[in-house]
Design an enzyme around this catalytic site. Structure first.
Site, short mmCIF file in Angstrom:
data_model
loop_
_atom_site.label_atom_id
_atom_site.label_comp_id
_atom_site.label_asym_id
_atom_site.label_seq_id
_atom_site.Cartn_x
_atom_site.Cartn_y
_atom_site.Cartn_z
CB CYS A 91 -9.02 -1.16 9.18
SG CYS A 91 -8.05 -2.13 8.03
CG HIS B 114 -13.37 -4.27 8.10
ND1 HIS B 114 -13.32 -2.91 8.26
CD2 HIS B 114 -12.17 -4.63 7.60
CE1 HIS B 114 -12.14 -2.46 7.87
NE2 HIS B 114 -11.42 -3.47 7.46
N1 GLN Z 1 -5.49 0.23 3.28
C1 GLN Z 1 -5.21 -0.35 4.57
C2 GLN Z 1 -4.69 -1.79 4.52
O1 GLN Z 1 -4.88 -2.47 3.54
C3 GLN Z 1 -6.45 -0.31 5.42
C4 GLN Z 1 -7.51 -1.19 4.92
C5 GLN Z 1 -8.74 -1.10 5.72
O2 GLN Z 1 -9.05 -0.07 6.32
N2 GLN Z 1 -9.47 -2.19 5.70
O3 GLN Z 1 -4.08 -2.24 5.48
#
Ligand code: GLN
Length: 220
Positions: A93, A192
């Site tokens: 991510c 995740h």
């Molecule tokens: N802040 C980034 C987004 O919203 C990454 C989020 C994350 O790592 N889950 O795309």
């Protein structure tokens, strides 16, 4: 044998349980009789491209990503060298986004990546891609299950291939059915959950690649 793992910005980008990927890698390594040593490399610390068998780079909120995006420019050269020399990377991510050209955050700020990989990330207005996701990897003929939660919409450049094709969920951008990215020994994903806990075949593959890289260095 002892694998040396770099946890990039592990004290800043560590939300959504992504650190569970490290526990999973450690478990798989130990099952193979291999020891596992993790070192956090964070702000103002140099990244040594020769030192590690695996780099893990997790996700996080926009605020932490902004701080990391400033600091990581000093490590960009070393990280690129590591990747081009077939170093094994798992980036999730926010970490995935920062390896690319740039990331437009939810407030419209352009956050620079390091262009180690050829992708960029746009934002979406008042929306996030949140939910269960299933993808199919043609490369490994495997199915991966996970949970995605991101605002960013990532688009892959020509030299990049996705980690898998979306069967259920939104993936990189909700448009082209790609999820994550693959380049050399780099694995990127929006999963995740954490990614490897639900996909042990992928965890074992990444550990095997790290072992191969470790052995290659010893032979040199
Ligand atoms: N802040 C980034 C987004 O919203 C990454 C989020 C994350 O790592 N889950 O795309």
């Amino acid at each position: 044998m002892r694998l040396r793992i770099c946890h990039l910005y592990g004290n800043l980008l560590n939300t959504y349980g992504d650190n569970g990927n490290l526990l999973m890698l450690q478990y798989c390594a130990r099952e193979k009789g291999v020891d596992f040593e993790t070192e956090i490399i964070s702000l103002d610390q140099p990244f040594d491209p020769e030192k590690y068998d695996l780099v893990f780079f997790g996700g996080g909120q926009d605020y932490e990503q902004y701080i990391v995006s400033k600091d990581i420019q000093d490590k960009a050269e070393g990280i690129k060298e590591y990747i081009e020399n077939d170093g094994v990377v798992l980036a999730i991510c926010g970490g995935y986004q920062l390896l690319g050209h740039y990331y437009m955050d939810a407030s419209g700020n352009k956050i620079s990546g390091i262009s180690a990989l050829d992708h960029y990330t746009l934002s979406q207005d008042n929306n996030r891609f949140i939910g269960d996701i299933t993808i199919r990897s043609e490369e490994f003929n495997e199915t991966y299950e996970g949970f995605e939660n991101h605002n960013g919409r990532t688009f892959l450049g020509e030299n990049m291939r996705p980690l898998g094709k979306v069967e259920k969920g939104m993936g990189n951008n909700g448009e082209d059915k790609t999820e994550g990215a693959r380049y050399k020994n780099v694995f990127c994903s929006y999963f995740h959950g954490p990614l490897l806990v639900r996909n042990i075949h992928l965890a074992n593959r990444i550990v095997d690649m790290a072992i191969a890289q470790h052995n290659k260095k010893i032979e040199k």
